[in-house]
Scaffold this motif. Structure first.
Motif, PDB file in Angstrom:
ATOM      1  N   MET A   1     -20.865  63.884 124.960  1.00  0.00           N
ATOM      2  CA  MET A   1     -21.720  63.410 126.051  1.00  0.00           C
ATOM      3  C   MET A   1     -22.479  64.570 126.685  1.00  0.00           C
ATOM      4  O   MET A   1     -23.659  64.432 127.018  1.00  0.00           O
ATOM      5  CB  MET A   1     -20.888  62.677 127.098  1.00  0.00           C
ATOM      6  CG  MET A   1     -20.424  61.323 126.634  1.00  0.00           C
ATOM      7  SD  MET A   1     -19.680  60.342 127.930  1.00  0.00           S
ATOM      8  CE  MET A   1     -18.066  61.081 128.039  1.00  0.00           C
ATOM      9  N   VAL A   2     -21.829  65.720 126.852  1.00  0.00           N
ATOM     10  CA  VAL A   2     -22.501  66.891 127.434  1.00  0.00           C
ATOM     11  C   VAL A   2     -23.612  67.368 126.506  1.00  0.00           C
ATOM     12  O   VAL A   2     -24.726  67.660 126.955  1.00  0.00           O
ATOM     13  CB  VAL A   2     -21.486  68.024 127.704  1.00  0.00           C
ATOM     14  CG1 VAL A   2     -22.176  69.331 128.022  1.00  0.00           C
ATOM     15  CG2 VAL A   2     -20.553  67.627 128.830  1.00  0.00           C
ATOM     16  N   ILE A   3     -23.335  67.429 125.219  1.00  0.00           N
ATOM     17  CA  ILE A   3     -24.346  67.859 124.256  1.00  0.00           C
ATOM     18  C   ILE A   3     -25.536  66.905 124.262  1.00  0.00           C
ATOM     19  O   ILE A   3     -26.699  67.337 124.289  1.00  0.00           O
ATOM     20  CB  ILE A   3     -23.742  67.979 122.847  1.00  0.00           C
ATOM     21  CG1 ILE A   3     -22.790  69.175 122.782  1.00  0.00           C
ATOM     22  CG2 ILE A   3     -24.832  68.117 121.790  1.00  0.00           C
ATOM     23  CD1 ILE A   3     -21.962  69.236 121.520  1.00  0.00           C
ATOM     24  N   SER A   4     -25.282  65.603 124.258  1.00  0.00           N
ATOM     25  CA  SER A   4     -26.387  64.647 124.263  1.00  0.00           C
ATOM     26  C   SER A   4     -27.179  64.730 125.563  1.00  0.00           C
ATOM     27  O   SER A   4     -28.408  64.627 125.554  1.00  0.00           O
ATOM     28  CB  SER A   4     -25.883  63.227 124.024  1.00  0.00           C
ATOM     29  OG  SER A   4     -25.019  62.837 125.045  1.00  0.00           O
ATOM     30  N   PHE A   5     -26.503  64.937 126.687  1.00  0.00           N
ATOM     31  CA  PHE A   5     -27.211  65.090 127.958  1.00  0.00           C
ATOM     32  C   PHE A   5     -28.071  66.349 127.956  1.00  0.00           C
ATOM     33  O   PHE A   5     -29.220  66.324 128.401  1.00  0.00           O
ATOM     34  CB  PHE A   5     -26.215  65.146 129.125  1.00  0.00           C
ATOM     35  CG  PHE A   5     -26.860  65.425 130.444  1.00  0.00           C
ATOM     36  CD1 PHE A   5     -27.574  64.440 131.101  1.00  0.00           C
ATOM     37  CD2 PHE A   5     -26.773  66.679 131.017  1.00  0.00           C
ATOM     38  CE1 PHE A   5     -28.180  64.700 132.323  1.00  0.00           C
ATOM     39  CE2 PHE A   5     -27.379  66.949 132.227  1.00  0.00           C
ATOM     40  CZ  PHE A   5     -28.085  65.955 132.887  1.00  0.00           C
ATOM     41  N   LEU A   6     -27.531  67.459 127.453  1.00  0.00           N
ATOM     42  CA  LEU A   6     -28.304  68.699 127.412  1.00  0.00           C
ATOM     43  C   LEU A   6     -29.509  68.578 126.483  1.00  0.00           C
ATOM     44  O   LEU A   6     -30.605  69.060 126.812  1.00  0.00           O
ATOM     45  CB  LEU A   6     -27.412  69.864 126.976  1.00  0.00           C
ATOM     46  CG  LEU A   6     -26.361  70.305 127.990  1.00  0.00           C
ATOM     47  CD1 LEU A   6     -25.467  71.377 127.386  1.00  0.00           C
ATOM     48  CD2 LEU A   6     -27.024  70.804 129.258  1.00  0.00           C
ATOM     49  N   LEU A   7     -29.330  67.939 125.334  1.00  0.00           N
ATOM     50  CA  LEU A   7     -30.466  67.731 124.429  1.00  0.00           C
ATOM     51  C   LEU A   7     -31.530  66.845 125.065  1.00  0.00           C
ATOM     52  O   LEU A   7     -32.728  67.117 124.940  1.00  0.00           O
ATOM     53  CB  LEU A   7     -29.996  67.130 123.102  1.00  0.00           C
ATOM     54  CG  LEU A   7     -29.241  68.078 122.182  1.00  0.00           C
ATOM     55  CD1 LEU A   7     -28.697  67.309 120.986  1.00  0.00           C
ATOM     56  CD2 LEU A   7     -30.139  69.202 121.729  1.00  0.00           C
ATOM     57  N   ALA A   8     -31.112  65.803 125.756  1.00  0.00           N
ATOM     58  CA  ALA A   8     -32.067  64.932 126.442  1.00  0.00           C
ATOM     59  C   ALA A   8     -32.792  65.693 127.550  1.00  0.00           C
ATOM     60  O   ALA A   8     -34.003  65.532 127.737  1.00  0.00           O
ATOM     61  CB  ALA A   8     -31.358  63.710 127.004  1.00  0.00           C
ATOM     62  N   ALA A   9     -32.074  66.544 128.284  1.00  0.00           N
ATOM     63  CA  ALA A   9     -32.693  67.329 129.349  1.00  0.00           C
ATOM     64  C   ALA A   9     -33.696  68.326 128.779  1.00  0.00           C
ATOM     65  O   ALA A   9     -34.790  68.498 129.326  1.00  0.00           O
ATOM     66  CB  ALA A   9     -31.613  68.055 130.156  1.00  0.00           C
ATOM     67  N   ILE A  10     -33.346  68.990 127.675  1.00  0.00           N
ATOM     68  CA  ILE A  10     -34.274  69.929 127.037  1.00  0.00           C
ATOM     69  C   ILE A  10     -35.516  69.200 126.560  1.00  0.00           C
ATOM     70  O   ILE A  10     -36.645  69.670 126.767  1.00  0.00           O
ATOM     71  CB  ILE A  10     -33.576  70.671 125.880  1.00  0.00           C
ATOM     72  CG1 ILE A  10     -32.532  71.638 126.416  1.00  0.00           C
ATOM     73  CG2 ILE A  10     -34.597  71.412 125.012  1.00  0.00           C
ATOM     74  CD1 ILE A  10     -31.627  72.220 125.354  1.00  0.00           C
ATOM     75  N   PHE A  11     -35.333  68.043 125.931  1.00  0.00           N
ATOM     76  CA  PHE A  11     -36.471  67.266 125.459  1.00  0.00           C
ATOM     77  C   PHE A  11     -37.365  66.852 126.621  1.00  0.00           C
ATOM     78  O   PHE A  11     -38.595  66.957 126.551  1.00  0.00           O
ATOM     79  CB  PHE A  11     -35.983  66.031 124.691  1.00  0.00           C
ATOM     80  CG  PHE A  11     -37.088  65.140 124.223  1.00  0.00           C
ATOM     81  CD1 PHE A  11     -37.876  65.510 123.156  1.00  0.00           C
ATOM     82  CD2 PHE A  11     -37.342  63.947 124.879  1.00  0.00           C
ATOM     83  CE1 PHE A  11     -38.913  64.696 122.730  1.00  0.00           C
ATOM     84  CE2 PHE A  11     -38.370  63.127 124.462  1.00  0.00           C
ATOM     85  CZ  PHE A  11     -39.172  63.506 123.388  1.00  0.00           C
TER      86      PHE A  11
END
Length: 64
Positions: A41-51
């Motif tokens: 969940m943290v990885i997906s949130f960070l990827l979404a934030a970067i995008f």
């Protein structure tokens, strides 16, 4: 008795590991997996934030 194929064994293993449910819609149905760990969940949130930040940066540069 015949041994199950590799794809059947793989499907059985995934069904045992991932909690899932099927949602029926007008256009068909799709399967939702519900076993994300906190790390995933943290990885997906960070990827979404970067995008999102890259998209906002691009929009700002185009408007400027």
């Amino acid at each position: 008795m015949e041994e199950p194929s590799v794809s059947e064994q793989f499907g059985t293993a995934l069904n045992g590991f991932y909690k899932n449910y099927i949602i029926d819609t007008v256009n068909g149905s799709f399967q939702v997996f519900q076993s994300f760990t906190y790390g995933e969940m943290v990885i997906s949130f960070l990827l979404a934030a970067i995008f999102l930040l890259m998209l906002l940066k691009w929009v700002f540069e185009v408007v400027r």
